[in-house]
Design a protein around this motif. Structure first.
Motif, PDB file in Angstrom:
ATOM      1  N   ASP A 328       0.843  -1.193   0.000  1.00 24.61           N
ATOM      2  CA  ASP A 328       0.000   0.000   0.000  1.00 24.61           C
ATOM      3  C   ASP A 328       0.879   1.244   0.000  1.00 24.61           C
ATOM      4  OD1 ASP A 328      -2.195  -1.619   0.030  1.00 24.61           O
ATOM      5  OD2 ASP A 328      -2.633  -1.353   2.159  1.00 24.61           O
ATOM      6  N   LEU A 329       0.369   2.330  -0.596  1.00 22.23           N
ATOM      7  CA  LEU A 329       1.202   3.495  -0.883  1.00 22.23           C
ATOM      8  C   LEU A 329       0.461   4.780  -0.578  1.00 22.23           C
ATOM      9  CD1 LEU A 329       3.787   4.699  -2.346  1.00 22.23           C
ATOM     10  CD2 LEU A 329       2.456   4.542  -4.464  1.00 22.23           C
ATOM     11  N   ILE A 330       1.180   5.719   0.043  1.00 24.78           N
ATOM     12  CA  ILE A 330       0.775   7.122   0.100  1.00 24.78           C
ATOM     13  C   ILE A 330       1.778   7.889  -0.740  1.00 24.78           C
ATOM     14  CG2 ILE A 330       0.652   9.186   1.547  1.00 24.78           C
ATOM     15  CD1 ILE A 330      -0.382   7.464   3.818  1.00 24.78           C
ATOM     16  N   VAL A 331       1.281   8.739  -1.634  1.00 18.40           N
ATOM     17  CA  VAL A 331       2.165   9.496  -2.510  1.00 18.40           C
ATOM     18  C   VAL A 331       1.613  10.899  -2.661  1.00 18.40           C
ATOM     19  CG1 VAL A 331       1.001   8.642  -4.586  1.00 18.40           C
ATOM     20  CG2 VAL A 331       3.325   9.518  -4.764  1.00 18.40           C
ATOM     21  N   GLY A 332       2.506  11.887  -2.683  1.00 17.46           N
ATOM     22  CA  GLY A 332       2.028  13.246  -2.847  1.00 17.46           C
ATOM     23  C   GLY A 332       3.151  14.238  -3.045  1.00 17.46           C
ATOM     24  N   THR A 333       2.756  15.477  -3.245  1.00 16.40           N
ATOM     25  CA  THR A 333       3.703  16.560  -3.491  1.00 16.40           C
ATOM     26  C   THR A 333       3.197  17.829  -2.833  1.00 16.40           C
ATOM     27  OG1 THR A 333       2.592  17.026  -5.606  1.00 16.40           O
ATOM     28  CG2 THR A 333       4.550  15.632  -5.693  1.00 16.40           C
ATOM     29  N   ASN A 334       4.022  18.860  -2.876  1.00 13.27           N
ATOM     30  CA  ASN A 334       3.644  20.160  -2.339  1.00 13.27           C
ATOM     31  C   ASN A 334       3.159  21.060  -3.468  1.00 13.27           C
ATOM     32  OD1 ASN A 334       4.563  19.040   0.002  1.00 13.27           O
ATOM     33  ND2 ASN A 334       6.403  20.307   0.151  1.00 13.27           N
ATOM     34  N   LEU A 335       2.338  22.024  -3.128  1.00 10.68           N
ATOM     35  CA  LEU A 335       1.687  22.853  -4.141  1.00 10.68           C
ATOM     36  C   LEU A 335       2.687  23.621  -4.996  1.00 10.68           C
ATOM     37  CD1 LEU A 335      -0.930  24.090  -5.333  1.00 10.68           C
ATOM     38  CD2 LEU A 335      -0.781  25.841  -3.545  1.00 10.68           C
ATOM     39  N   GLU A 336       3.745  24.131  -4.368  1.00  8.63           N
ATOM     40  CA  GLU A 336       4.686  25.002  -5.065  1.00  8.63           C
ATOM     41  C   GLU A 336       6.117  24.505  -4.887  1.00  8.63           C
ATOM     42  OE1 GLU A 336       2.238  29.190  -4.423  1.00  8.63           O
ATOM     43  OE2 GLU A 336       3.305  28.295  -2.729  1.00  8.63           O
ATOM     44  N   GLU A 337       6.352  23.251  -5.217  1.00  9.24           N
ATOM     45  CA  GLU A 337       7.651  22.624  -4.988  1.00  9.24           C
ATOM     46  C   GLU A 337       8.811  23.492  -5.489  1.00  9.24           C
ATOM     47  OE1 GLU A 337       8.344  19.612  -3.619  1.00  9.24           O
ATOM     48  OE2 GLU A 337       6.470  18.462  -3.693  1.00  9.24           O
ATOM     49  N   TRP A 338       8.669  24.020  -6.692  1.00  6.40           N
ATOM     50  CA  TRP A 338       9.824  24.654  -7.345  1.00  6.40           C
ATOM     51  C   TRP A 338      10.232  25.982  -6.708  1.00  6.40           C
ATOM     52  CZ3 TRP A 338      12.981  21.994 -10.169  1.00  6.40           C
ATOM     53  CH2 TRP A 338      14.024  22.653 -10.828  1.00  6.40           C
ATOM     54  N   LYS A 339       9.401  26.533  -5.837  1.00  7.05           N
ATOM     55  CA  LYS A 339       9.766  27.814  -5.230  1.00  7.05           C
ATOM     56  C   LYS A 339      11.070  27.738  -4.450  1.00  7.05           C
ATOM     57  CE  LYS A 339       5.663  30.699  -5.051  1.00  7.05           C
ATOM     58  NZ  LYS A 339       4.816  31.568  -4.202  1.00  7.05           N
ATOM     59  N   THR A 410      -3.618  -0.628  -2.407  1.00  2.31           N
ATOM     60  CA  THR A 410      -4.386   0.561  -2.051  1.00  2.31           C
ATOM     61  C   THR A 410      -3.465   1.774  -2.076  1.00  2.31           C
ATOM     62  OG1 THR A 410      -5.859  -0.756  -0.647  1.00  2.31           O
ATOM     63  CG2 THR A 410      -5.831   1.631  -0.291  1.00  2.31           C
ATOM     64  N   VAL A 411      -3.860   2.786  -2.822  1.00  3.10           N
ATOM     65  CA  VAL A 411      -3.033   3.979  -3.004  1.00  3.10           C
ATOM     66  C   VAL A 411      -3.824   5.210  -2.577  1.00  3.10           C
ATOM     67  CG1 VAL A 411      -1.793   5.428  -4.662  1.00  3.10           C
ATOM     68  CG2 VAL A 411      -1.742   2.934  -4.890  1.00  3.10           C
ATOM     69  N   ARG A 412      -3.167   6.076  -1.825  1.00 10.03           N
ATOM     70  CA  ARG A 412      -3.763   7.344  -1.407  1.00 10.03           C
ATOM     71  C   ARG A 412      -2.852   8.485  -1.828  1.00 10.03           C
ATOM     72  NH1 ARG A 412      -4.823   3.391   2.439  1.00 10.03           N
ATOM     73  NH2 ARG A 412      -7.000   3.282   3.134  1.00 10.03           N
ATOM     74  N   GLN A 413      -3.462   9.592  -2.219  1.00 11.96           N
ATOM     75  CA  GLN A 413      -2.682  10.712  -2.730  1.00 11.96           C
ATOM     76  C   GLN A 413      -2.984  11.972  -1.911  1.00 11.96           C
ATOM     77  OE1 GLN A 413      -2.942  11.095  -6.980  1.00 11.96           O
ATOM     78  NE2 GLN A 413      -1.376  12.684  -7.097  1.00 11.96           N
ATOM     79  N   TYR A 414      -1.950  12.842  -1.795  1.00 10.27           N
ATOM     80  CA  TYR A 414      -2.139  14.097  -1.076  1.00 10.27           C
ATOM     81  C   TYR A 414      -1.463  15.231  -1.831  1.00 10.27           C
ATOM     82  CZ  TYR A 414       2.760  14.148   0.463  1.00 10.27           C
ATOM     83  OH  TYR A 414       4.127  14.186   0.484  1.00 10.27           O
ATOM     84  N   ARG A 415      -1.823  16.445  -1.456  1.00  8.78           N
ATOM     85  CA  ARG A 415      -1.090  17.643  -1.845  1.00  8.78           C
ATOM     86  C   ARG A 415      -0.969  18.518  -0.605  1.00  8.78           C
ATOM     87  NH1 ARG A 415      -3.737  21.357  -6.238  1.00  8.78           N
ATOM     88  NH2 ARG A 415      -4.551  22.412  -4.391  1.00  8.78           N
ATOM     89  N   PHE A 416       0.214  19.037  -0.363  1.00  9.40           N
ATOM     90  CA  PHE A 416       0.445  19.876   0.810  1.00  9.40           C
ATOM     91  C   PHE A 416       0.437  21.330   0.372  1.00  9.40           C
ATOM     92  CE2 PHE A 416       2.868  21.912   4.183  1.00  9.40           C
ATOM     93  CZ  PHE A 416       2.362  21.286   5.321  1.00  9.40           C
ATOM     94  N   ASP A 417      -0.573  22.067   0.802  1.00  7.15           N
ATOM     95  CA  ASP A 417      -0.806  23.433   0.310  1.00  7.15           C
ATOM     96  C   ASP A 417      -0.429  24.528   1.294  1.00  7.15           C
ATOM     97  OD1 ASP A 417      -1.900  22.160  -1.876  1.00  7.15           O
ATOM     98  OD2 ASP A 417      -3.675  23.431  -1.969  1.00  7.15           O
ATOM     99  N   TRP A 418      -0.158  24.195   2.550  1.00  7.86           N
ATOM    100  CA  TRP A 418       0.117  25.252   3.531  1.00  7.86           C
ATOM    101  C   TRP A 418       1.368  26.019   3.136  1.00  7.86           C
ATOM    102  CZ3 TRP A 418       4.151  26.402   6.843  1.00  7.86           C
ATOM    103  CH2 TRP A 418       3.887  27.418   7.796  1.00  7.86           C
ATOM    104  N   ARG A 419       1.276  27.340   3.165  1.00  9.26           N
ATOM    105  CA  ARG A 419       2.363  28.201   2.722  1.00  9.26           C
ATOM    106  C   ARG A 419       3.165  28.727   3.902  1.00  9.26           C
ATOM    107  NH1 ARG A 419      -1.690  29.435  -1.322  1.00  9.26           N
ATOM    108  NH2 ARG A 419      -0.762  29.318  -3.434  1.00  9.26           N
ATOM    109  N   SER A 420       4.467  28.560   3.833  1.00  9.43           N
ATOM    110  CA  SER A 420       5.371  29.057   4.858  1.00  9.43           C
ATOM    111  C   SER A 420       5.367  30.586   4.875  1.00  9.43           C
ATOM    112  CB  SER A 420       6.790  28.556   4.576  1.00  9.43           C
ATOM    113  OG  SER A 420       7.749  29.251   5.359  1.00  9.43           O
ATOM    114  N   THR A 421       5.511  31.146   6.070  1.00  7.38           N
ATOM    115  CA  THR A 421       5.624  32.604   6.206  1.00  7.38           C
ATOM    116  C   THR A 421       7.081  33.051   6.266  1.00  7.38           C
ATOM    117  OG1 THR A 421       5.493  32.433   8.627  1.00  7.38           O
ATOM    118  CG2 THR A 421       3.411  32.727   7.422  1.00  7.38           C
ATOM    119  N   ALA A 422       8.021  32.105   6.237  1.00  2.00           N
ATOM    120  CA  ALA A 422       9.436  32.452   6.307  1.00  2.00           C
ATOM    121  C   ALA A 422       9.875  33.199   5.051  1.00  2.00           C
ATOM    122  CB  ALA A 422      10.276  31.191   6.489  1.00  2.00           C
TER     123      ALA A 422
END
Length: 521
Positions: A328-339, A410-422
């Motif tokens: 089973d797998l969880i896979v995902g990325t962040n909204l703005e990886e390349w920043k 079973t595979v689940r996917q996410y995206r992490f959208d919270w933006r750092s204030t740093a």
């Protein structure tokens, strides 16, 4: 979320604890109610004749071996992450194949074998370590998980394919990946001594660590060594043999040698100098490297190789054919990886620059622009460039991996959208931003340079608990949402539920679907 309801052992900080492994006794110590064992050798020092070769078995020792301090990390040039966090580089040495274990109790009173989570660090296959303070396993152990982190060989020592120079060196382009396999074999043979269950192992990693996790799904020798996987911001990245041959020739020229014997005789410092020279040349003209290889991350001189020996020639095809059926797998990325990387690279030149960038990776430039306009209405050219590189390097490979594995587990996917204030918000939801949330360490002041001082503790608890609950029974739950919905198996139905982690976490159906469909066809 806890794996067990038993109370933690009552030990003070600095108290010693001893376990016996297949190689000998280890003396660790209690820290905050968690037992930590550090600097454990899982393979022989890869030096001398063993340089560039697969890991060899570690030698046993007499008496108790001190395991209270971390071991040396893999040789590496100074990294931007050290500078970013304002810390000192960890001491390195070729004798670097060590791992670390955090456990709630090596001998639990209830006799329960606890789930195991093995972390594979990132760093572009050329920097990083399993002992970095940002990968502290305490919170996982406090939640009843036996946590393991590890080192593996980096740069030329781990991923220089020498088979084009000497056919006897077949597989040398993936010895860093084989180091990870050797560490998992050590876990299989020894983790029960730390209270862990070798039949219940979850591997997880970020960036190069996530790419490693993804590739381990295809490595035959790794089959059966882990039972679940989490891939954070990295898919099935492996260069083709012809590109490895070109990279090797370029590296040998930079090192001023022609044979494998000469390369083995060089001081490691000379290898690092050659690596630095190679990287500098590529960063000076990344366009030429992308045009030669067709890969937007070809500025990374050392990555795993689809050699057909360790890694299949077609890793994605191998996963689609069931190489990791049942994992089973969880896979995902962040909204703005390349920043994160945009802070280090020059901006493109307007719309013409964007079209030129797209032409490197697709023949249908107009179709791509239409898809990005649909998913990112009103975005600036710079924002579209960030979205494009986020997709090509991270999101689309992750989605392709998810689709390939969904036919077999079973595979689940996410995206992490919270933006750092740093950094005045410049990082946004960039690459690596999710790590302090996974490790539930957002209150650690050392990490505020990455995420700012006011990151939401509730989001950290939700992400961390989801990862732990996945390791405990394969059914991750998210605070306020319940059980994490899985992707449908291919052709089993419509919809693509993606959990979007943010200040308000929720489930979205195929977010940014136009660009996903454009790239995946």
């Amino acid at each position: 979320m806890t794996a067990t309801e038993s109370a933690p052992a009552a030990h003070g900080d600095g108290d010693h604890v001893v376990v016996t492994t297949t190689h000998g006794a280890l003396r660790g110590e209690w820290r905050g109610g968690v037992a930590r064992f550090a600097g454990i050798p899982f393979a022989a020092p890869p030096v001398g004749d063993l340089r560039f070769r697969p890991p060899a078995p570690a030698s046993p020792w007499e008496g108790e071996r001190d395991a209270t301090a971390f071991g040396a990390v893999s040789p590496q040039n100074p990294s931007m992450m050290d500078a970013l966090f304002g810390g000192e580089a960890e001491p390195w040495d070729e004798d670097c194949l060590h791992l670390n274990v955090w456990t709630p109790d090596p001998a639990p009173a209830d006799g329960a074998a606890r789930p195991v989570m093995v972390w594979i660090h990132g760093g572009g296959f050329e920097m990083g370590s399993g002992s970095s303070p940002i990968y502290d396993g305490t919170r996982f152990a406090e939640d009843g998980v036996v946590f393991v982190s590890l080192n593996y060989r980096l740069g030329s020592l781990g991923f220089l394919d020498l088979s084009s120079v000497d056919p006897a060196e077949s597989g040398s382009g993936n010895v860093g990946l084989l180091d990870q396999v050797a560490a998992l074999e050590w876990v299989r043979d020894n983790i029960a001594s730390f209270g862990g269950d070798p039949r219940d192992v979850t591997i997880f990693g970020e960036s190069a660590g996530s790419m490693s996790v993804s590739l381990l799904l295809t490595v035959e020798r790794a089959a059966g060594l882990f039972h679940r996987a989490i891939a954070q911001s990295g898919g099935l990245m492996a260069k083709q043999p012809e590109h490895a041959t070109a990279d090797t020739a370029e590296f040998l020229a930079a090192a001023g040698v022609e044979t494998v014997a000469e390369l083995r005789a060089l001081p490691v410092e000379e290898l690092l100098k050659a690596h630095a020279a190679l990287s500098a040349a590529r960063l000076a003209d990344p366009q030429a490297v992308i045009e030669r290889t067709g890969s937007p991350v070809a500025f990374l001189a050392f990555t795993p190789v689809a050699d057909g020996v360790v890694v299949p020639s077609d890793p994605l095809g191998a996963v689609a054919a069931g190489s990791a059926a049942g994992v089973d797998l969880i896979v995902g990325t962040n909204l703005e990886e390349w920043k994160l990387f945009a802070m280090l690279t020059p901006a493109i030149d307007g719309d013409d620059g964007l079209r030129s960038r797209l032409a490197l990776v697709t023949e249908d430039v107009d179709g791509a622009i239409a898809a990005y306009a649909e998913d990112h209405p009103g975005a600036t050219t710079a924002d579209l460039d960030c979205a494009l590189l986020t997709d090509v390097v991270f999101r689309i490979p992750a989605s392709e991996l998810a689709d390939a594995q969904a036919a077999h587990a079973t595979v689940r996917q996410y995206r992490f959208d919270w933006r750092s204030t740093a950094w005045g918000g410049m990082l946004g939801a960039a690459h690596a931003i999710e790590i302090p949330f996974v490790f539930d360490m957002v209150s650690d002041h050392r990490i505020h340079v990455l995420i700012g001082p006011d990151a939401p503790a509730g989001l950290a608890a939700a992400v961390h608990d989801a990862w732990v609950s996945f390791a405990v029974d394969g059914a991750p739950t998210i605070a306020g949402l319940g059980e994490w919905p899985a992707l449908p198996a291919p052709r089993a139905g419509d919809g693509r539920p993606v959990v979007v982690f943010d200040a308000e976490t929720g489930v979205q159906d195929d977010p940014q679907g136009a660009t996903r469909r454009f790239w995946t066809g």
